[in-house]
Scaffold this active site. Sequence first.
Site, PDB file in Angstrom:
ATOM      1  N   GLU A  91       0.813  -1.209   0.000  1.00  0.00           N
ATOM      2  CA  GLU A  91       0.000   0.000   0.000  1.00  0.00           C
ATOM      3  C   GLU A  91       0.847   1.260   0.000  1.00  0.00           C
ATOM      4  O   GLU A  91       1.905   1.296   0.623  1.00  0.00           O
ATOM      5  CB  GLU A  91      -0.840   0.061   1.264  1.00  0.00           C
ATOM      6  CG  GLU A  91      -1.725  -1.108   1.421  1.00  0.00           C
ATOM      7  CD  GLU A  91      -2.486  -1.006   2.721  1.00  0.00           C
ATOM      8  OE1 GLU A  91      -3.222  -1.937   3.011  1.00  0.00           O
ATOM      9  OE2 GLU A  91      -2.319  -0.002   3.435  1.00  0.00           O
ATOM     10  N   CYS A 104       3.527   8.426   1.136  1.00  0.00           N
ATOM     11  CA  CYS A 104       3.928   7.546   2.236  1.00  0.00           C
ATOM     12  C   CYS A 104       4.229   6.172   1.628  1.00  0.00           C
ATOM     13  O   CYS A 104       3.332   5.513   1.105  1.00  0.00           O
ATOM     14  CB  CYS A 104       2.782   7.484   3.242  1.00  0.00           C
ATOM     15  SG  CYS A 104       3.113   6.429   4.651  1.00  0.00           S
ATOM     16  N   CYS A 111       6.299  -6.843   8.396  1.00  0.00           N
ATOM     17  CA  CYS A 111       7.380  -6.264   9.203  1.00  0.00           C
ATOM     18  C   CYS A 111       7.735  -7.250  10.304  1.00  0.00           C
ATOM     19  O   CYS A 111       6.859  -7.879  10.891  1.00  0.00           O
ATOM     20  CB  CYS A 111       6.937  -4.934   9.821  1.00  0.00           C
ATOM     21  SG  CYS A 111       8.210  -4.141  10.833  1.00  0.00           S
ATOM     22  N   CYS A 115       5.334  -4.556  16.513  1.00  0.00           N
ATOM     23  CA  CYS A 115       4.797  -3.652  17.539  1.00  0.00           C
ATOM     24  C   CYS A 115       3.355  -4.066  17.850  1.00  0.00           C
ATOM     25  O   CYS A 115       2.596  -4.420  16.949  1.00  0.00           O
ATOM     26  CB  CYS A 115       4.850  -2.215  17.048  1.00  0.00           C
ATOM     27  SG  CYS A 115       6.542  -1.674  16.705  1.00  0.00           S
ATOM     28  N   CYS A 118       0.359  -2.306  16.031  1.00  0.00           N
ATOM     29  CA  CYS A 118       0.506  -2.085  14.589  1.00  0.00           C
ATOM     30  C   CYS A 118       0.125  -3.332  13.817  1.00  0.00           C
ATOM     31  O   CYS A 118       0.689  -4.404  14.025  1.00  0.00           O
ATOM     32  CB  CYS A 118       1.950  -1.698  14.275  1.00  0.00           C
ATOM     33  SG  CYS A 118       2.337  -1.776  12.514  1.00  0.00           S
ATOM     34  N   GLY A 161       6.427  -1.686   6.983  1.00  0.00           N
ATOM     35  CA  GLY A 161       7.811  -2.132   7.070  1.00  0.00           C
ATOM     36  C   GLY A 161       8.745  -1.224   7.832  1.00  0.00           C
ATOM     37  O   GLY A 161       8.437  -0.065   8.108  1.00  0.00           O
ATOM     38  N   CYS A 335      -2.302   2.037   7.155  1.00  0.00           N
ATOM     39  CA  CYS A 335      -1.499   1.193   6.293  1.00  0.00           C
ATOM     40  C   CYS A 335      -1.737  -0.277   6.568  1.00  0.00           C
ATOM     41  O   CYS A 335      -1.706  -0.730   7.692  1.00  0.00           O
ATOM     42  CB  CYS A 335      -0.038   1.511   6.508  1.00  0.00           C
ATOM     43  SG  CYS A 335       0.981   0.410   5.599  1.00  0.00           S
TER      44      CYS A 335
HETATM   45  N1  SAH Z   1       8.384   0.867  10.800  1.00  0.00           N
HETATM   46  C1  SAH Z   1       8.634   2.243  10.907  1.00  0.00           C
HETATM   47  C2  SAH Z   1       7.870   3.096   9.908  1.00  0.00           C
HETATM   48  C3  SAH Z   1       6.465   2.702   9.540  1.00  0.00           C
HETATM   49  S1  SAH Z   1       5.167   2.942  10.697  1.00  0.00           S
HETATM   50  C4  SAH Z   1       8.350   2.740  12.304  1.00  0.00           C
HETATM   51  O1  SAH Z   1       7.765   2.009  13.086  1.00  0.00           O
HETATM   52  O2  SAH Z   1       8.763   3.850  12.606  1.00  0.00           O
HETATM   53  C5  SAH Z   1       4.938   4.700  10.760  1.00  0.00           C
HETATM   54  C6  SAH Z   1       4.440   5.189  12.134  1.00  0.00           C
HETATM   55  O3  SAH Z   1       3.081   4.784  12.374  1.00  0.00           O
HETATM   56  C7  SAH Z   1       5.257   4.638  13.286  1.00  0.00           C
HETATM   57  O4  SAH Z   1       5.518   5.659  14.224  1.00  0.00           O
HETATM   58  C8  SAH Z   1       4.311   3.619  13.858  1.00  0.00           C
HETATM   59  O5  SAH Z   1       4.636   3.306  15.177  1.00  0.00           O
HETATM   60  C9  SAH Z   1       2.982   4.291  13.692  1.00  0.00           C
HETATM   61  N2  SAH Z   1       1.837   3.399  13.829  1.00  0.00           N
HETATM   62  C10 SAH Z   1       1.744   2.109  13.466  1.00  0.00           C
HETATM   63  N3  SAH Z   1       0.510   1.625  13.746  1.00  0.00           N
HETATM   64  C11 SAH Z   1      -0.192   2.634  14.278  1.00  0.00           C
HETATM   65  C12 SAH Z   1      -1.526   2.763  14.768  1.00  0.00           C
HETATM   66  N4  SAH Z   1      -2.376   1.747  14.730  1.00  0.00           N
HETATM   67  N5  SAH Z   1      -1.909   3.967  15.261  1.00  0.00           N
HETATM   68  C13 SAH Z   1      -1.033   5.021  15.286  1.00  0.00           C
HETATM   69  N6  SAH Z   1       0.220   4.958  14.834  1.00  0.00           N
HETATM   70  C14 SAH Z   1       0.656   3.779  14.345  1.00  0.00           C
HETATM   71 FE1  SF4 Z   2       6.463  -1.523  14.370  1.00  0.00          FE
HETATM   72 FE2  SF4 Z   2       6.782   0.121  12.256  1.00  0.00          FE
HETATM   73 FE3  SF4 Z   2       7.009  -2.527  11.943  1.00  0.00          FE
HETATM   74 FE4  SF4 Z   2       4.612  -1.482  12.463  1.00  0.00          FE
HETATM   75  S1  SF4 Z   2       5.843  -1.124  10.640  1.00  0.00           S
HETATM   76  S2  SF4 Z   2       5.519  -3.319  13.420  1.00  0.00           S
HETATM   77  S3  SF4 Z   2       5.158   0.220  13.806  1.00  0.00           S
HETATM   78  S4  SF4 Z   2       8.328  -1.227  13.177  1.00  0.00           S
END
Ligand code: SAH
Ligand code: SF4
Length: 357
Positions: A91, A104, A111, A115, A118, A161, A335
């Site tokens: 996406e 974006c 990934c 987290c 996420c 990712g 995403c």
């Molecule tokens: N993997 C990288 C970049 C992609 S995610 C990272 O984690 O930084 C981009 C941002 O969106 C990150 O700060 C991530 O923690 C946040 N994010 C992911 N899922 C989310 C959610 N459900 N609500 C709010 N922020 C979220």
């Molecule tokens: Fe964590 Fe970013 Fe990977 Fe989602 S995309 S699992 S926020 S590191």
Amino acid sequence: MSSFYDLTFDELRDMLAGRGQPGYRAQQLYEWAYKRLAGDYRDMTVLPAALRASLANELPLDVLTPVREIETDDGDTVKVLYRTADGQTIETVLMYYADRATVCVSCQVGCAVGCSFCATGMGGLQRNLTTGEMVAQVIDMARRARRRGRPLTNIVMMGMGEPFHNYAAVMKMVAILHDARGMQVGARRITLSTSGVVPFIDRLASEPFQVNLAISIHAADDALRSELVPLNRRWPLDELLGAVRRYIRQTGRRVSFEYALIADVNDRDDDAWNLARRLRGLLCHVNLIPLNPTPAAPYQRPSADRIARFERILVEAGIPTTVRYSRGVEIAAACGQLRAQHAPVTAQPPLMGENHG
Ligand code: SAH
Ligand code: SF4
């Protein structure tokens, strides 16, 4: 197979020289692909027909196929689901603002970080995207923007990712998009967001391209952060912030911190005070992202009052802070959500929005 978008200018030039093409060919191709945004070699009428035909076979331009697209915010947020040559789906989101248009970009299918809030992370990692697949997301979105009479101005690696788990391919993408013979995107218009892969923060500090760095911090104490961002067990906050300090010292650049606000998890006054204490004196900016809830996790978004109070504590402590609501929540622009709807994978992934940039 590699695509046109996998090649740096020098690689393209060497390849063409090997076929006896004149030196200016690479320049012509870069101009057509990255300035004129041609999507088909047949349009590149300055090139000999035989060369166009062989390039179409060997270095295709159609690496990604859009399979679904949705718009929201009166067309100001456009989300596209693409299919890769091997049948994966990824996406990309395009966001229009008054003064800029931001794409974006996803760097992986899934990934490995996992987290807890996420959705992208919940299905694990399928594979890294290639440089060409990342560049192709940008080019396709730049074409869409151009059709609206708008230039694409900013690139944020905040899709699916972890960019620092695909570092070489991401930096090659930066080099290609930055090239003045092509798209010429200034390094300051590119942002890499990481969950905290410490060795690559140091590595980034010594790169020739001074891109923006965003750190997904989400918690100011190690126990909580390890729960939310499992990578914290390997690189806890002291190490992470130590690397950020070195990065700032070496580059003189401001770092952003992203903090997804989750009700009753990391949104208490104490959390804000702890965060302020940790970040005091750092050349930084905090982006508070009210959580975009996903069905796969029990977390909720805090109330508007709570969000405002958290912000106020940081601001009063002298930490520049902005609340950024993600764009396109109602179209599952979070995403990974579109991908999950389209071909149910494991879970509902994260959001994208200009909070990511
Ligand atoms: N993997 C990288 C970049 C992609 S995610 C990272 O984690 O930084 C981009 C941002 O969106 C990150 O700060 C991530 O923690 C946040 N994010 C992911 N899922 C989310 C959610 N459900 N609500 C709010 N922020 C979220
Ligand atoms: Fe964590 Fe970013 Fe990977 Fe989602 S995309 S699992 S926020 S590191």
